[in-house]
Design a protein around this motif. Structure first.
Motif, PDB file in Angstrom:
ATOM      1  N   ASP A 289      26.802  64.266  20.471  1.00  0.00           N
ATOM      2  CA  ASP A 289      27.600  64.168  19.246  1.00  0.00           C
ATOM      3  C   ASP A 289      27.399  62.821  18.555  1.00  0.00           C
ATOM      4  O   ASP A 289      27.440  62.742  17.326  1.00  0.00           O
ATOM      5  N   LEU A 290      27.237  61.767  19.353  1.00  0.00           N
ATOM      6  CA  LEU A 290      27.068  60.413  18.831  1.00  0.00           C
ATOM      7  C   LEU A 290      25.860  59.752  19.487  1.00  0.00           C
ATOM      8  O   LEU A 290      25.584  59.997  20.666  1.00  0.00           O
ATOM      9  N   ILE A 291      25.180  58.913  18.713  1.00  0.00           N
ATOM     10  CA  ILE A 291      24.091  58.106  19.270  1.00  0.00           C
ATOM     11  C   ILE A 291      24.435  56.638  19.042  1.00  0.00           C
ATOM     12  O   ILE A 291      24.677  56.224  17.899  1.00  0.00           O
ATOM     13  N   VAL A 292      24.482  55.877  20.104  1.00  0.00           N
ATOM     14  CA  VAL A 292      24.651  54.427  20.007  1.00  0.00           C
ATOM     15  C   VAL A 292      23.277  53.790  20.164  1.00  0.00           C
ATOM     16  O   VAL A 292      22.538  54.096  21.103  1.00  0.00           O
ATOM     17  N   ILE A 293      22.921  52.908  19.231  1.00  0.00           N
ATOM     18  CA  ILE A 293      21.636  52.213  19.289  1.00  0.00           C
ATOM     19  C   ILE A 293      21.893  50.719  19.476  1.00  0.00           C
ATOM     20  O   ILE A 293      22.550  50.088  18.637  1.00  0.00           O
ATOM     21  N   ALA A 294      21.395  50.156  20.558  1.00  0.00           N
ATOM     22  CA  ALA A 294      21.473  48.718  20.772  1.00  0.00           C
ATOM     23  C   ALA A 294      20.439  48.031  19.890  1.00  0.00           C
ATOM     24  O   ALA A 294      19.258  48.375  19.920  1.00  0.00           O
ATOM     25  N   ASP A 295      20.886  47.061  19.115  1.00  0.00           N
ATOM     26  CA  ASP A 295      20.015  46.349  18.186  1.00  0.00           C
ATOM     27  C   ASP A 295      19.683  44.974  18.756  1.00  0.00           C
ATOM     28  O   ASP A 295      20.546  44.110  18.879  1.00  0.00           O
ATOM     29  N   PHE A 296      18.411  44.767  19.102  1.00  0.00           N
ATOM     30  CA  PHE A 296      17.962  43.504  19.671  1.00  0.00           C
ATOM     31  C   PHE A 296      17.500  42.512  18.610  1.00  0.00           C
ATOM     32  O   PHE A 296      17.021  41.433  18.935  1.00  0.00           O
ATOM     33  N   GLY A 297      17.660  42.853  17.344  1.00  0.00           N
ATOM     34  CA  GLY A 297      17.278  41.956  16.270  1.00  0.00           C
ATOM     35  C   GLY A 297      15.797  41.984  15.974  1.00  0.00           C
ATOM     36  O   GLY A 297      15.025  42.739  16.577  1.00  0.00           O
ATOM     37  N   ASP A 298      15.387  41.187  14.995  1.00  0.00           N
ATOM     38  CA  ASP A 298      13.972  41.082  14.605  1.00  0.00           C
ATOM     39  C   ASP A 298      13.372  42.431  14.245  1.00  0.00           C
ATOM     40  O   ASP A 298      12.235  42.753  14.627  1.00  0.00           O
ATOM     41  N   GLY A 299      14.139  43.263  13.536  1.00  0.00           N
ATOM     42  CA  GLY A 299      13.629  44.546  13.088  1.00  0.00           C
ATOM     43  C   GLY A 299      13.747  45.676  14.084  1.00  0.00           C
ATOM     44  O   GLY A 299      13.290  46.805  13.816  1.00  0.00           O
ATOM     45  N   ASP A 300      14.378  45.411  15.229  1.00  0.00           N
ATOM     46  CA  ASP A 300      14.472  46.430  16.273  1.00  0.00           C
ATOM     47  C   ASP A 300      15.217  47.677  15.790  1.00  0.00           C
ATOM     48  O   ASP A 300      14.762  48.804  16.016  1.00  0.00           O
ATOM     49  N   LEU A 317      18.238  66.480  15.672  1.00  0.00           N
ATOM     50  CA  LEU A 317      19.410  66.316  16.537  1.00  0.00           C
ATOM     51  C   LEU A 317      20.676  66.333  15.680  1.00  0.00           C
ATOM     52  O   LEU A 317      20.707  65.816  14.565  1.00  0.00           O
ATOM     53  N   ARG A 318      21.719  66.922  16.217  1.00  0.00           N
ATOM     54  CA  ARG A 318      22.967  67.038  15.461  1.00  0.00           C
ATOM     55  C   ARG A 318      23.468  65.674  14.984  1.00  0.00           C
ATOM     56  O   ARG A 318      23.884  65.508  13.835  1.00  0.00           O
ATOM     57  N   ALA A 319      23.426  64.664  15.875  1.00  0.00           N
ATOM     58  CA  ALA A 319      23.930  63.340  15.508  1.00  0.00           C
ATOM     59  C   ALA A 319      23.094  62.696  14.405  1.00  0.00           C
ATOM     60  O   ALA A 319      23.622  61.992  13.542  1.00  0.00           O
TER      61      ALA A 319
END
Length: 356
Positions: A289-300, A317-319
């Protein structure tokens, strides 16, 4: 192992340590097969810089002994020359008002630092912008306490083993959830973060500050959870790194802890450890239902979003179709003072999705 670091001899000995550290590191590399941090370590310090209130509290309760990853650490007075080895450790001490106790830090602050400590963070001396300093550079700061949130700090690729520094009379502390002897199937909990904060309150003689901070976080979390009443259950895919084979939040680390705190289902709770390799086929099959994306910076973040939106299968994907994607700065996704706020961010996203 028992170590005594007396205050009257300490300064001259620490100045000589850079000359000895290479030999000490070599000796530690030939240690026993047991837990390298096991045993007892005693540290001594001068509490002359404490405030009147803190000094009164300290005089009534010192020496203080705390347990950390199987090691008993005893302090005759609060540490005065602390080096923190990563951001979560730095932020915990700053949240307790201990900026004047921090001699240097590893890891420079950026825009993802917790707002409550940003000004103090920028006022600290930074040994290295990222990763870890050399043992020699570290010892040149004459530290009397080393504090790390990650076990990587105390490996050969970091500053050296905990045992090495204990033998030099410098106590070390590793965050509870990352003890080397911890069972990887044991889920991390927010209570453990709060327990660590309270332990730091003991070590520095600021128990009241620690108790007040933890109580504030308890109230904040309770308000967040109350706002989620009547929401339907949701599944969450926590995407940490990589596009070829997704590195995902497993059962028992910070991602699992945050998802569990909200009361949702971790799409990869069946995978052991803090993080684990999965496959995109599994992600499609579980269709979260949800996607969490970790952002490491520098365009990640842009790289990950471009990848998932341009892929003919993943884009369905539904999310992804519903825009139920929650980007989070990496530093807010690791255990520390930002954890409760991160739970709130995930809760806000869930409410918005439910209202659509």
């Amino acid at each position: 192992m028992a170590v005594s670091a007396r205050a009257d001899a300490r300064s001259g000995r620490i100045r000589a340590l850079p000359l000895l550290v290479s030999a000490a590191l070599a000796v530690a590399g030939c240690g026993s097969d047991g837990d390298p941090a096991a045993g007892a370590v005693r540290a001594a310090g001068d509490s002359s810089d404490t405030s009147a209130d803190d000094a009164a509290q300290a005089s009534a309760e010192w020496p203080v002994t705390v347990e950390n990853c199987g090691t008993q650490l005893t302090f005759d007075a609060p540490p005065e020359r602390v080096v923190t080895l990563n951001r979560p450790a730095t932020e915990i001490l700053l949240a307790l008002g201990l900026r004047d106790r921090i001699t240097a830090v590893a890891g420079a602050p950026d825009e993802s630092a917790d707002p409550s400590v940003t000004d103090d963070f920028h006022a600290l001396d930074v040994l290295v912008e990222k990763d870890y300093p050399s043992a020699e550079a570290l010892l040149n700061t004459e530290p009397d306490f080393l504090y790390s949130a990650y076990p990587s700090a105390f490996r050969d690729t970091g500053i050296g083993s905990r045992e090495t520094f204990h033998e030099l009379g410098i106590p070390t502390f590793l965050s509870h959830g990352r003890c080397e002897n911890r069972d990887e199937s044991q889920p991390l909990t927010i209570e453990e973060i709060w327990s660590e904060i309270e332990q730091m309150g003991e070590v520095f003689g600021v128990q009241d500050r620690a108790a007040e901070f933890v109580e504030g976080q308890r109230e904040q979390l309770a308000q967040t959870l109350a706002s989620l009443e009547n929401l339907p259950p949701m599944s969450v895919f926590w995407w940490d790194m990589k596009t070829d084979t997704p590195f995902v939040g497993g059962c028992c680390g910070a991602p699992g802890m945050i998802i569990d705190a909200v009361g949702f289902e971790n799409a990869f709770a069946d995978l052991p450890g803090h993080w684990a390799d999965a496959s995109w086929e599994q992600v499609v099959e579980r269709d979260p239902d949800l996607i969490v994306i970790a952002d490491f910076g520098d365009g990640d973040l842009d790289t990950k979003l471009d990848f998932i939106n341009s892929d003919p299968t993943l884009s369905q994907l539904r999310a992804v179709r519903e825009g139920a994607i929650v980007p989070l700065p990496f530093h807010s996704t690791v255990p520390g003072i930002q954890t409760v706020t991160t739970v709130g961010v995930l809760a806000d996203a869930a409410r918005e999705l439910a209202d659509e």
